[in-house]
Design a protein around this motif. Structure first.
Motif, PDB file in Angstrom:
ATOM      1  N   ALA A 118      10.485 -11.663   6.313  1.00 34.50           N
ATOM      2  CA  ALA A 118       9.211 -11.240   5.724  1.00 34.50           C
ATOM      3  C   ALA A 118       8.357 -12.457   5.346  1.00 34.50           C
ATOM      4  O   ALA A 118       7.141 -12.465   5.556  1.00 34.50           O
ATOM      5  N   VAL A 119       9.006 -13.503   4.837  1.00 35.77           N
ATOM      6  CA  VAL A 119       8.278 -14.729   4.491  1.00 35.77           C
ATOM      7  C   VAL A 119       7.715 -15.390   5.735  1.00 35.77           C
ATOM      8  O   VAL A 119       6.560 -15.826   5.766  1.00 35.77           O
ATOM      9  N   VAL A 120       8.542 -15.458   6.781  1.00 34.64           N
ATOM     10  CA  VAL A 120       8.101 -16.066   8.044  1.00 34.64           C
ATOM     11  C   VAL A 120       6.893 -15.311   8.592  1.00 34.64           C
ATOM     12  O   VAL A 120       5.905 -15.917   9.041  1.00 34.64           O
ATOM     13  N   ASP A 121       6.934 -13.974   8.533  1.00 37.74           N
ATOM     14  CA  ASP A 121       5.827 -13.159   9.051  1.00 37.74           C
ATOM     15  C   ASP A 121       4.546 -13.404   8.250  1.00 37.74           C
ATOM     16  O   ASP A 121       3.464 -13.529   8.829  1.00 37.74           O
ATOM     17  N   ILE A 122       4.685 -13.474   6.918  1.00 37.62           N
ATOM     18  CA  ILE A 122       3.505 -13.719   6.067  1.00 37.62           C
ATOM     19  C   ILE A 122       2.877 -15.064   6.421  1.00 37.62           C
ATOM     20  O   ILE A 122       1.655 -15.175   6.599  1.00 37.62           O
ATOM     21  N   CYS A 123       3.698 -16.093   6.534  1.00 44.13           N
ATOM     22  CA  CYS A 123       3.186 -17.449   6.776  1.00 44.13           C
ATOM     23  C   CYS A 123       2.638 -17.624   8.188  1.00 44.13           C
ATOM     24  O   CYS A 123       1.697 -18.412   8.396  1.00 44.13           O
ATOM     25  N   LYS A 124       3.210 -16.910   9.153  1.00 42.33           N
ATOM     26  CA  LYS A 124       2.683 -16.979  10.518  1.00 42.33           C
ATOM     27  C   LYS A 124       1.278 -16.379  10.602  1.00 42.33           C
ATOM     28  O   LYS A 124       0.427 -16.859  11.350  1.00 42.33           O
ATOM     29  N   ASN A 125       1.070 -15.318   9.827  1.00 45.91           N
ATOM     30  CA  ASN A 125      -0.214 -14.613   9.868  1.00 45.91           C
ATOM     31  C   ASN A 125      -1.252 -15.192   8.915  1.00 45.91           C
ATOM     32  O   ASN A 125      -2.425 -14.834   8.994  1.00 45.91           O
ATOM     33  N   ASP A 134       0.836  -1.204   0.000  1.00 47.54           N
ATOM     34  CA  ASP A 134       0.000   0.000   0.000  1.00 47.54           C
ATOM     35  C   ASP A 134       0.870   1.253   0.000  1.00 47.54           C
ATOM     36  O   ASP A 134       2.112   1.166  -0.092  1.00 47.54           O
ATOM     37  N   LYS A 135       0.237   2.424   0.119  1.00 48.18           N
ATOM     38  CA  LYS A 135       0.974   3.689   0.052  1.00 48.18           C
ATOM     39  C   LYS A 135       1.953   3.859   1.208  1.00 48.18           C
ATOM     40  O   LYS A 135       2.915   4.624   1.124  1.00 48.18           O
ATOM     41  N   LYS A 136       1.717   3.151   2.310  1.00 51.74           N
ATOM     42  CA  LYS A 136       2.619   3.217   3.458  1.00 51.74           C
ATOM     43  C   LYS A 136       3.763   2.205   3.339  1.00 51.74           C
ATOM     44  O   LYS A 136       4.604   2.103   4.241  1.00 51.74           O
ATOM     45  N   GLY A 137       3.781   1.470   2.247  1.00 47.81           N
ATOM     46  CA  GLY A 137       4.842   0.492   2.044  1.00 47.81           C
ATOM     47  C   GLY A 137       4.623  -0.806   2.790  1.00 47.81           C
ATOM     48  O   GLY A 137       5.575  -1.547   3.055  1.00 47.81           O
ATOM     49  N   LEU A 138       3.372  -1.111   3.112  1.00 47.48           N
ATOM     50  CA  LEU A 138       3.056  -2.342   3.846  1.00 47.48           C
ATOM     51  C   LEU A 138       2.284  -3.321   2.966  1.00 47.48           C
ATOM     52  O   LEU A 138       1.441  -2.923   2.154  1.00 47.48           O
ATOM     53  N   LEU A 139       2.584  -4.597   3.143  1.00 48.38           N
ATOM     54  CA  LEU A 139       1.822  -5.629   2.433  1.00 48.38           C
ATOM     55  C   LEU A 139       0.421  -5.738   3.019  1.00 48.38           C
ATOM     56  O   LEU A 139       0.207  -5.416   4.196  1.00 48.38           O
ATOM     57  N   PRO A 140      -0.562  -6.192   2.243  1.00 47.70           N
ATOM     58  CA  PRO A 140      -1.903  -6.433   2.794  1.00 47.70           C
ATOM     59  C   PRO A 140      -1.829  -7.438   3.947  1.00 47.70           C
ATOM     60  O   PRO A 140      -0.954  -8.299   3.973  1.00 47.70           O
ATOM     61  N   THR A 141      -2.749  -7.315   4.880  1.00 51.27           N
ATOM     62  CA  THR A 141      -2.789  -8.247   6.014  1.00 51.27           C
ATOM     63  C   THR A 141      -2.905  -9.683   5.523  1.00 51.27           C
ATOM     64  O   THR A 141      -2.291 -10.596   6.077  1.00 51.27           O
TER      65      THR A 141
END
Length: 602
Positions: A557-564, A505-512
């Motif tokens: 970043a991959v670990v965070d995506i997969c945890k969530n 997004d505009k803040k540089g964050l991936l979607p939840t």
């Protein structure tokens, strides 16, 4: 029309004839000019006349009309069929079903009578169409198979059909009209087979659907009942279905047939050349659809190269007798559509050898095999690009360049020389980067994402070739080679980074939670960035440390995506496990380098 006691049989038939003629004019001509605010005006007028005709036919006897029972029933069926058609076109499907079922009930007892057969086939075709509209393919299939059988049974009697116009003496029987009447029945039968192709497609019986499509096309050629451009496009589209079944023999044949018919049409078109708007429109349509058929050839070549690569990768010990003609597929041909032999899907009177000779249909084994297909691919690609230009039809042009990039990738797979392979990848880089300069991300973001991701992959492929050369060489690496390796790492990382930024997004964050089609490319991009950061060569330990930290951030970043996201963790199980391992290992490496740097300061 009101029947009176003093009306003669001839007058009754004449009134029916006049009213039927009015109906046909309203439906076939006047309806095309109905005002926008009353789009069904002529159809409703026709329906009023038809309802009156129905009442008359239900209240006359054979003696009053001078017609036989079968003829009267045929007229009832014709009127009800017209009513059902009007109801279908005006979207009153309940009334449509009622009229068509009533017609079927009247006609079925005399199914094999010459006056009935054309009407009954059309009634059952429309019932099949009606249930298709209602998303009930099994019911549609029932009526269409019934229509098919009744028509075939009638033809076996060797009698000639009698159309409604003959019953009403609108046409006088002649030698020519008998042939025409027969063709009317055959045209209705062709429509049955066409509808069956659609129904079997809805039922996911793709092979049977494809065969019915072929039979429809074959009959259109046989009876010269086709529009050349539409026929060619349908034939080329069918070829893509065969490719999905590894039916390269059938796919190539249908593409060759499509191109052959287009050639015939072009000859006729050029013979009638003039400056009229009609001619220029025909010429433009021809160019457009010729480009579409060329794109189907492009897909054929890519699919043949891709399938050949997959086969060599998965079954290296059994590469000689692989089947590319679908003869290994079994078809339950209880409907007798091709004698159970899928190799017999041909157009008997059409010579397609000119195009079949240009490209093979067997799996590729060597670089020379692949090169021949690639050369054919380039010819068709250039033809498609002549029409689909970047300045007029950007989306299609982008897809063609992507096709070209993929073709180079498959050709590179068959190339054993690393230097030549690297040059092929460099060609991909050049064409993709040139394309990105022309494409505006604001309007074509989805395409830009694909291009950035693909560039990240291509730069990684070239990087692997250079690293392999470095690792196997006994000579000391040159500064130029080391600089080249770092440049390739950076370019790959840069393009993967642009891809990832486009998802944020505009803040540089991936979607939840990532979309399902985003999970694999996003996680893969992070993994490649992590790997390529570790492949960068740095003499300065501070620079080396920054590379390790960037690698760690990517794996984290991959670990965070997969945890969530459990779906992401399940889909990318191997990558998730790898990243978890790297997230545990890299802090130790980071700590070690930091200690070494601290010791240097002391």
């Amino acid at each position: 029309m009101i029947i009176t006691a003093d009306m003669s049989a001839k007058e009754i038939v004449n009134d029916l004839k006049e009213n039927y003629a009015k109906v046909r004019k309203l439906l076939d001509e006047d309806s095309k000019n109905d005002p926008e605010n009353e789009p069904y005006l002529s159809k409703y007028k026709a329906k009023d006349i038809l309802n009156n005709m129905r009442d008359v036919l239900y209240n006359i006897s054979e003696s009053e009309s001078g017609l036989t029972t079968i003829q009267v029933n045929a007229l009832k069926g014709a009127v009800l069929l017209c009513i059902g058609n009007v109801d279908m076109e005006t979207e009153d499907l309940t009334a449509c079903e009622k009229a068509l079922k009533e017609a079927e009930d009247i006609l079925l007892p005399s199914a094999l009578e010459p006056e009935v057969i054309i009407l009954l086939v059309n009634v059952q075709n429309n019932l099949g169409l009606l249930w298709s509209f209602r998303d009930e393919p099994e019911k549609a299939k029932y009526y269409l198979l019934s229509s098919k059988k009744i028509c075939e049974d009638f033809k076996a009697t060797l009698r000639m059909p009698v159309p409604i116009e003959s019953i009403l003496s609108i046409t006088t029987p002649s030698e020519d009209s008998v042939v025409t009447d027969f063709l009317v029945l055959e045209k209705a039968h062709t429509l049955t087979l066409y509808y069956l192709a659609q129904v079997y497609g809805s039922l996911k019986e793709n092979l049977k659907s494809a065969i019915y499509c072929h039979v429809t096309l074959r009959r259109q050629l046989m009876y010269k009942d086709y529009e050349p451009i539409e026929w060619s496009l349908n034939c080329a589209t069918l070829s893509q279905v065969f490719v999905e079944q590894n039916g390269f023999y059938q796919s190539r044949y249908h593409l060759a047939a499509a191109s052959t018919i287009l050639d015939q049409y072009e000859t006729e078109l050029l013979a009638s050349e003039n400056d009229s708007e009609v001619y220029l429109a025909k010429k433009e349509t021809f160019k457009h659809r010729s480009a579409d058929v060329a794109r189907c050839w492009v897909k054929y070549c890519i699919c043949l190269m891709s399938a050949s690569k997959d086969r060599l990768m998965s079954d290296a010990d059994n590469v000689v007798d692989a089947i590319t003609d679908m003869s290994n597929l079994t078809l339950e041909d209880d409907e007798n559509i091709c004698g159970g032999d899928v190799k017999q899907l041909v157009f008997p009177d059409l010579d397609v050898s000119k195009y079949e000779e240009k490209v093979g249909d067997k799996f590729l084994l060597t670089y020379e095999d692949a090169r021949e297909v690639f050369i054919c691919f380039q010819g068709w690609l250039n033809k498609a690009k002549d029409y689909y230009r970047a300045d007029t039809l950007a989306s299609d042009h982008i897809e063609l360049i992507q096709d070209c990039s993929q073709a180079y990738a498959y050709l590179a797979f068959f190339e054993e020389d690393d230097e030549r392979r690297a040059k092929m990848y460099k060609r991909r880089v050049d064409m993709l980067e040139d394309l990105l300069k022309e494409v505006n991300p604001t309007y074509y973001l989805q395409y830009c994402r694909q291009l950035w991701y693909e560039l990240g992959e291509v730069y990684s492929e070239i990087l692997n070739i250079k690293l392999e050369k470095l690792n196997t060489s006994k000579e000391k690496p040159t500064p130029h080679l080391l600089k080249k390796i770092n440049m390739l790492c950076e370019k790959s990382i840069e393009n993967y980074g642009k891809f990832l930024d486009s998802v944020k997004d505009k803040k540089g964050l991936l979607p939840t939670k990532l979309q399902s089609d985003e999970i694999r490319p996003v996680i893969s991009a992070y993994v490649y960035i992590g790997r390529n950061n570790m492949k960068r060569i740095a003499v300065d330990k501070n620079v080396y440390l920054s590379h390790i930290k960037k690698s760690y951030d990517s794996y984290q970043a991959v670990v965070d995506i997969c945890k969530n996201d459990p779906d992401a963790a399940k889909m990318m199980k191997e990558e998730y496990a790898l990243c978890q391992e790297m997230v545990n290992i890299l802090p130790l490496k980071i700590n070690k380098v930091e200690n070494e740097l601290q010791a240097l300061k002391l």
